[in-house]
Design an enzyme around this catalytic site. Structure first.
Site, PDB file in Angstrom:
ATOM      1  N   SER A 160     -17.457  22.929 -29.536  1.00  0.00           N
ATOM      2  CA  SER A 160     -16.420  21.924 -30.414  1.00  0.00           C
ATOM      3  C   SER A 160     -16.434  20.378 -29.809  1.00  0.00           C
ATOM      4  O   SER A 160     -16.444  19.492 -30.580  1.00  0.00           O
ATOM      5  CB  SER A 160     -15.012  22.337 -30.046  1.00  0.00           C
ATOM      6  N   ASP A 204     -26.634  20.904 -28.023  1.00  0.00           N
ATOM      7  CA  ASP A 204     -25.467  20.879 -28.951  1.00  0.00           C
ATOM      8  C   ASP A 204     -25.621  19.881 -29.960  1.00  0.00           C
ATOM      9  O   ASP A 204     -25.228  20.208 -31.192  1.00  0.00           O
ATOM     10  CB  ASP A 204     -24.291  20.686 -28.020  1.00  0.00           C
ATOM     11  N   LYS A 248     -15.225  21.784 -20.809  1.00  0.00           N
ATOM     12  CA  LYS A 248     -16.306  20.749 -20.263  1.00  0.00           C
ATOM     13  C   LYS A 248     -15.939  19.623 -19.441  1.00  0.00           C
ATOM     14  O   LYS A 248     -16.522  19.269 -18.650  1.00  0.00           O
ATOM     15  CB  LYS A 248     -17.028  20.356 -21.647  1.00  0.00           C
TER      16      LYS A 248
HETATM   17  C1  GLA Z   1     -23.663  22.973 -22.545  1.00  0.00           C
HETATM   18  C2  GLA Z   1     -24.345  21.727 -22.738  1.00  0.00           C
HETATM   19  C3  GLA Z   1     -25.813  22.126 -23.164  1.00  0.00           C
HETATM   20  C4  GLA Z   1     -26.442  23.172 -22.525  1.00  0.00           C
HETATM   21  C5  GLA Z   1     -25.437  24.251 -22.389  1.00  0.00           C
HETATM   22  C6  GLA Z   1     -26.227  25.475 -21.663  1.00  0.00           C
HETATM   23  O1  GLA Z   1     -23.173  23.193 -23.889  1.00  0.00           O
HETATM   24  O2  GLA Z   1     -23.877  20.578 -23.535  1.00  0.00           O
HETATM   25  O3  GLA Z   1     -26.511  20.885 -23.229  1.00  0.00           O
HETATM   26  O4  GLA Z   1     -27.031  22.661 -21.248  1.00  0.00           O
HETATM   27  O5  GLA Z   1     -24.393  23.800 -21.917  1.00  0.00           O
HETATM   28  O6  GLA Z   1     -27.188  26.186 -22.215  1.00  0.00           O
END
Ligand code: GLA
Length: 490
Positions: A160, A204, A248
């Site tokens: 998100s 992402d 995050k």
């Molecule tokens: C998060 C990060 C991605 C990737 C994933 C794990 O989503 O933003 O770049 O490293 O973790 O695959």
């Protein structure tokens, strides 16, 4: 560009690739945001709409920042902005979710962040990143005001936050009349998102921008390349939220950054070992620069060299320094720095470099094999690779938790061909490959065994609550990537 009519089912069908009866809910969301915009910004009409999808990663976890491929698909859950350019540099945001308070700031470089964890920082990350990259002129930037809404569960490993960065970037570009190549934009936004403090890779933002309906997307990095992988009707991917939050910008940040640092250390140790063995200087920036494919067929024994150079036991900072013939301070400065300028604190249990290395190289191979299996319709093989991936994420990369492991085993007991955690880990969601004809039964069984069973029993765990089962467990329908349109009259 064609103006979007909010009730146009053709447009919605192209975006979401769903039958008409499922499209009306989207039409209602678009209309609701337009009304919110009109109420909160009565002085202007909305001029454009931006949409950026979240994603589920099918396989290839934490491989992206190591230069190895990933295989995500975009979800039909997304972030929407209904927006108009400002008169000056003001960016003014109203979120339809009252949990996220109104935010405003000036699009002047450098953009100072709100407090850590504030939702507005994802918008700031995009604005700061586009100004820094010179894509929007620092001296002539125009801000925007927007009504913002979303259907991607947050802190759940479904991106998100990156969808918010992508939507904000498209809104800022649209307000300034700037067009940009999507691959280049994906690269810029991957860097831009580090503004929130985690050293993320590029998966992402790339999938949110480049996905196509009905397909998964294999993404390779450095340079960014994509391949569409058609998904077949007979296999459905189902997401289950463990209800353990994995934000995050908070607790996950240290754990994520630690993995990034451990991979940098693996790269350094291995470069040194290969240089010593071959007598030719190998300077690798990331693990993929050291794959045997890169070093050539003359170097087939890379795995053995790695085991030798790294050793299987956890290493302290001073042990790593000794192996690299550097001082601990030099190692910290060279390999352990984070975006905020501080070195990552040394993990008390040591850097687990060998295990991280082993996960990355085996996971990278699984991505290629999964693409092949999906293309040939070998669903059993897809499931087998997902199961292997989960074991490697759990045991070598150590990014699972008891709830994710429970969801994976329940999924397999309840009829999934394969199951694994998805996204950064440490909570969030699992993804299950389920034969389409058994989806209804699978969902019922997962509800009983996990949400009504495990979650009720383990009351001491910090589960988030939910109102609607469909928000925490759902079939994934591969949607198209982000876009923006002028709003039509009407
Ligand atoms: C998060 C990060 C991605 C990737 C994933 C794990 O989503 O933003 O770049 O490293 O973790 O695959």
């Amino acid at each position: 560009m064609r103006p979007l009519q909010l009730d146009s089912s053709d447009v919605l069908h192209a975006l979401y690739n769903r039958p008409p009866r499922e499209l009306s809910a989207h039409g209602i969301r678009y209309e609701r945001l337009r009304q919110l915009f009109k109420t909160r910004f009565p002085e202007s009409d909305p001029k454009f709409i931006v949409r950026a999808p979240g994603r589920v990663n099918l396989i290839g976890e934490h491989t992206d920042y190591n230069g190895y491929p990933v295989l995500p698909m975009a979800l039909d859950r997304d972030i929407l902005f209904t927006a108009a350019p400002s008169n000056g540099t003001t960016v003014d945001l109203i979120n339809e979710n009252p949990q996220f308070e109104r935010r405003s700031f000036n699009a002047t470089f450098p953009v100072a962040p709100f407090e850590r964890g504030d939702w507005g920082n994802y918008v700031k990350a995009a604005v700061h990143g586009l100004l820094e990259a010179g894509l929007v002129s620092k001296s002539k930037a125009v801000g925007f005001h927007a009504a913002v809404g979303g259907t991607i569960p947050e802190s759940a490993g479904l991106s998100s936050s990156s969808a918010m960065v992508v939507a904000a970037a498209l809104a800022f570009l649209a307000a300034n009349g700037v067009e940009c190549d999507r691959n280049a934009l994906a690269d810029i936004l991957a860097r831009a998102e580090r503004y929130v403090g985690s050293e993320g890779g590029g998966m992402d933002q790339a999938v949110s921008l480049l996905a196509e309906a009905g397909h998964a997307l294999r993404i390779d990095f450095f340079p960014l390349r994509t391949e569409l992988v058609p998904l077949r009707q007979e296999l459905t991917f189902i997401v289950c939220n463990s209800l353990i939050r994995a934000p995050k910008s908070e607790s996950v940040r240290y754990a994520y950054n630690r993995r990034v640092v451990e991979c940098r250390l693996a790269t350094a140790l291995l470069s040194r070992a290969v240089t010593q063995r071959t007598g030719r200087t190998v300077k690798a920036e990331r693990l993929s620069d050291l794959s045997s494919a890169q070093l050539g067929p003359a170097y087939p024994e890379l795995g053995e060299t790695a085991r030798h150079a790294i050793g299987e036991r956890p290493l302290s900072l001073s042990a790593v320094a000794e192996l690299l013939a550097m001082t601990p301070r030099q190692v910290q400065r060279e390999y352990c720095m984070q975006r905020d300028g501080t070195p990552l604190p040394e993990p008390p249990d040591g850097f687990r470099i060998w295990n991280r290395y082993r996960h990355i190289v085996t996971e990278a191979a699984r991505v290629g094999l999964t693409v092949k299996a999906l293309k040939s319709g070998d669903n059993t093989e897809v499931g087998r690779l997902m199961n292997q991936s989960h074991a490697s994420c759990r045991d070598d990369y150590e990014i699972s938790c008891p709830e994710l492991d429970t969801l994976v085993s329940l999924g397999l007991e309840n009829g999934a061909l394969g199951a694994r955690l998805t996204g950064a880990g440490f909570g969030g969601c699992t993804v299950h490959a389920v034969p389409t004809e058994t989806v209804a039964e699978f969902l019922k069984k997962m509800d009983v065994s996990y949400y009504k069973g495990y979650v009720k029993r383990e009351q001491a765990r910090p589960f988030s609550s939910f109102n609607n089962l469909n928000d925490v467990m759902f079939s994934c329908h591969a949607a198209s990537g982000a876009d923006f349109w002028p709003v039509g009259e009407g």
